[in-house]
Design a protein around this motif. Structure first.
Motif, PDB file in Angstrom:
ATOM      1  N   LYS A 177      14.518  11.889  -1.775  1.00  0.00           N
ATOM      2  CA  LYS A 177      14.062  10.991  -2.844  1.00  0.00           C
ATOM      3  C   LYS A 177      14.754   9.637  -2.780  1.00  0.00           C
ATOM      4  O   LYS A 177      14.254   8.641  -3.319  1.00  0.00           O
ATOM      5  N   PHE A 178      15.920   9.567  -2.116  1.00  0.00           N
ATOM      6  CA  PHE A 178      16.651   8.300  -2.025  1.00  0.00           C
ATOM      7  C   PHE A 178      16.070   7.361  -0.974  1.00  0.00           C
ATOM      8  O   PHE A 178      16.453   6.199  -0.906  1.00  0.00           O
ATOM      9  N   CYS A 179      15.161   7.851  -0.146  1.00  0.00           N
ATOM     10  CA  CYS A 179      14.627   6.979   0.906  1.00  0.00           C
ATOM     11  C   CYS A 179      13.109   6.876   0.866  1.00  0.00           C
ATOM     12  O   CYS A 179      12.471   6.605   1.886  1.00  0.00           O
ATOM     13  N   VAL A 180      12.521   7.094  -0.307  1.00  0.00           N
ATOM     14  CA  VAL A 180      11.060   7.035  -0.401  1.00  0.00           C
ATOM     15  C   VAL A 180      10.534   5.618  -0.150  1.00  0.00           C
ATOM     16  O   VAL A 180       9.373   5.448   0.216  1.00  0.00           O
ATOM     17  N   LEU A 181      11.367   4.596  -0.361  1.00  0.00           N
ATOM     18  CA  LEU A 181      10.931   3.224  -0.109  1.00  0.00           C
ATOM     19  C   LEU A 181      11.053   2.844   1.357  1.00  0.00           C
ATOM     20  O   LEU A 181      10.672   1.743   1.747  1.00  0.00           O
ATOM     21  N   SER A 182      11.600   3.751   2.150  1.00  0.00           N
ATOM     22  CA  SER A 182      11.760   3.497   3.578  1.00  0.00           C
ATOM     23  C   SER A 182      11.126   4.647   4.360  1.00  0.00           C
ATOM     24  O   SER A 182      11.798   5.589   4.767  1.00  0.00           O
ATOM     25  N   PRO A 183       9.820   4.597   4.564  1.00  0.00           N
ATOM     26  CA  PRO A 183       9.148   5.690   5.278  1.00  0.00           C
ATOM     27  C   PRO A 183       9.697   5.901   6.694  1.00  0.00           C
ATOM     28  O   PRO A 183       9.651   7.015   7.214  1.00  0.00           O
ATOM     29  N   SER A 216       3.095   3.936  -5.838  1.00  0.00           N
ATOM     30  CA  SER A 216       1.716   3.945  -5.333  1.00  0.00           C
ATOM     31  C   SER A 216       1.469   2.851  -4.301  1.00  0.00           C
ATOM     32  O   SER A 216       0.760   3.059  -3.303  1.00  0.00           O
ATOM     33  N   GLU A 217       2.091   1.671  -4.520  1.00  0.00           N
ATOM     34  CA  GLU A 217       1.868   0.577  -3.571  1.00  0.00           C
ATOM     35  C   GLU A 217       2.512   0.873  -2.217  1.00  0.00           C
ATOM     36  O   GLU A 217       1.992   0.473  -1.162  1.00  0.00           O
ATOM     37  N   VAL A 218       3.648   1.582  -2.236  1.00  0.00           N
ATOM     38  CA  VAL A 218       4.297   1.958  -0.976  1.00  0.00           C
ATOM     39  C   VAL A 218       3.460   3.008  -0.262  1.00  0.00           C
ATOM     40  O   VAL A 218       3.276   2.956   0.964  1.00  0.00           O
ATOM     41  N   TRP A 219       2.955   3.964  -1.024  1.00  0.00           N
ATOM     42  CA  TRP A 219       2.110   5.007  -0.429  1.00  0.00           C
ATOM     43  C   TRP A 219       0.878   4.380   0.221  1.00  0.00           C
ATOM     44  O   TRP A 219       0.478   4.752   1.320  1.00  0.00           O
ATOM     45  N   GLN A 220       0.277   3.423  -0.481  1.00  0.00           N
ATOM     46  CA  GLN A 220      -0.923   2.777   0.047  1.00  0.00           C
ATOM     47  C   GLN A 220      -0.633   2.024   1.342  1.00  0.00           C
ATOM     48  O   GLN A 220      -1.427   2.066   2.288  1.00  0.00           O
ATOM     49  N   GLU A 221       0.515   1.342   1.369  1.00  0.00           N
ATOM     50  CA  GLU A 221       0.871   0.564   2.564  1.00  0.00           C
ATOM     51  C   GLU A 221       1.180   1.456   3.745  1.00  0.00           C
ATOM     52  O   GLU A 221       0.882   1.115   4.896  1.00  0.00           O
TER      53      GLU A 221
END
Length: 444
Positions: A348-354, A379-384
């Motif tokens: 969960k700590f790295c969800v912004l860094s796929p 949602s915007e990160v998931w979409q990207e």
């Protein structure tokens, strides 16, 4: 009360009066350069005259010569009034409150680099080691990197090891690259390279490492600085350097400091405050080059601090703060040096860094659950990055590709020798990169 210091207002009210309380003065024996331990019998004089203040602050040599003509005037205590913002609990707001500050003619002129004015004051008998307002003139010359004034004070037998009221020696105030000549002169005149600050027991080497000053570190080591000295919190200079390397734009100079310390024999495994090792600190700052250095010098990749966190845990906690610092490379480096498998709860700590998440998920032979992290992905990160995230969900409770399972088996067999063993395998470079957790942008 909480205080916020403002710049002092214009000097005020021409008034010169005797002190209400005696200040301790150390005097100098003429000729021999020795010091008397007894206080002088003279009563120090306080000065609030704006003309005197302005002459000193502007370095007006002619006026200074006309004002400071003897030992008494050369040792005046400059009394000024500064306004501070002070929180008033009674009024529930910040209010301006006048606060007296004390300094000396010598301190003022030294801090501004007025060498000729400093020399005149010394010739008139200014006490070169007088502590006024908490500091001596030598503290100011070093803090403001006034090399010429530093040399002049030392030539007049200033004590290079004199402590301020806060327990700092001049060498502890050499905190910028420009202060290197001052540090060199202090040591040439007998400054103690291993002198500690009174409260934190920090050495000049600690100070230089904390501020990323490689040239200072080199200088102190040449003069015999104790590289293994630990301050009151148990930290060495290496700990201080790794903990302070938190700004990407300053990464280069801290890397040079750490490299010099390690090559000079610093222990990469000594833990300091909260049982943080240098590796914990470097991982918290996402500084991959320092991490690689520490690992090369024997840092333990799986040691835990007092909170139970390993260096990998510290790196994961820092991912969101250093998204531009390629945290995925740092995590891969730690895993290739034998870091223990990462608990899925940490994802969960790295969800912004796929990319970081891809590295971690590729250390698992299967994906059993995404519950620990999927809800945290914006949602915007998931979409990207939907290709990656969708591939992860598709593999939930499904077998991974045979090639991936072979990678997991080889990495498990190599263990902590992954970073060395993979390079020694007679495989194409593309396969070596694959074994080293190279990125593809999706899972299979």
């Amino acid at each position: 009360m909480r205080k916020m210091i403002l710049p002092p207002p214009p000097l005020f009210s021409a008034l010169q009066q005797p002190a209400q309380h005696l200040l301790p003065y150390k005097t100098r024996k003429k000729g021999g350069g020795g010091r008397e331990s007894a206080r002088s019998s003279r009563r120090p004089q306080y000065c609030r005259d704006p003309a005197v203040h302005n002459a000193l602050y502007t370095g007006d040599l002619q006026k200074i010569k006309s004002i400071f003509k003897d030992e008494t005037t050369a040792n005046l205590i400059i009394d000024s009034l500064a306004e501070e913002l002070v929180w008033s609990a009674e009024l529930g707001l910040w209010v301006l409150a006048p606060q007296k500050t004390h300094t000396s003619p010598l301190r003022i002129t030294v801090s501004r680099g007025y060498r000729d004015c400093v020399k005149h004051l010394l010739l008139q008998g200014a006490d070169v080691d007088a502590i006024v307002g908490g500091k001596a003139a030598l503290h100011d010359s070093c803090a403001n990197h006034r090399a010429e004034c530093t040399r002049l004070l030392l030539n007049y037998s200033a004590n290079p090891n004199i402590l301020s009221e806060e327990g700092l020696a001049p060498l502890h105030l050499c905190t910028t690259q420009e202060s290197l000549p001052c540090a060199q002169m202090l040591l040439e005149y007998g400054a103690l390279v291993n002198q500690n600050t009174r409260d934190r027991r920090a050495s000049p080497l600690h100070v230089a490492a904390k501020h990323g000053l490689d040239d200072h570190v080199k200088l102190y080591l040449c003069y015999g600085a104790n590289i293994g000295h630990r301050n009151r919190e148990g930290e060495t200079a290496l700990n201080s350097a790794c903990a302070s390397a938190d700004k990407p734009e300053e990464a280069g100079r801290y890397y040079r400091v750490v490299k010099r310390l390690l090559e000079s024999g610093a222990d990469a495994q000594i833990a300091g405050r909260k049982n943080h090792t240098p590796l914990h600190n470097a991982c918290s700052n996402c500084h991959i080059r320092i991490v690689e250095l520490l690992l090369q010098h024997g840092a333990d990749v799986n040691v835990s601090n007092c909170a139970g966190y390993t260096p990998v845990d510290c790196a994961l906690h820092a991912v969101e703060d250093y998204l531009e610092g390629e945290p995925e490379k740092l995590i891969a480096t730690l895993l290739n040096h034998g870091a223990a498998p990462i608990n899925p709860k940490m994802l969960k700590f790295c969800v912004l860094s796929p990319r970081t998440m891809e590295v971690i998920l590729n250390t698992y032979d299967r994906i059993l659950s995404c519950d620990s992290w999927v809800e945290f992905v914006p949602s915007e990160v998931w979409q990207e990055h939907h290709v990656f995230y969708d591939s992860a969900l598709c593999l939930l409770n499904q077998p991974r590709a045979l090639q991936h399972l072979a990678r997991c088996a080889i990495r498990k067999q190599l263990g902590i020798r992954c970073h060395q063993g993979i390079a020694q395998l007679e495989l194409p470079s593309s396969l070596q990169e694959y074994l080293s957790l190279s990125l593809e942008g999706y899972l299979k």
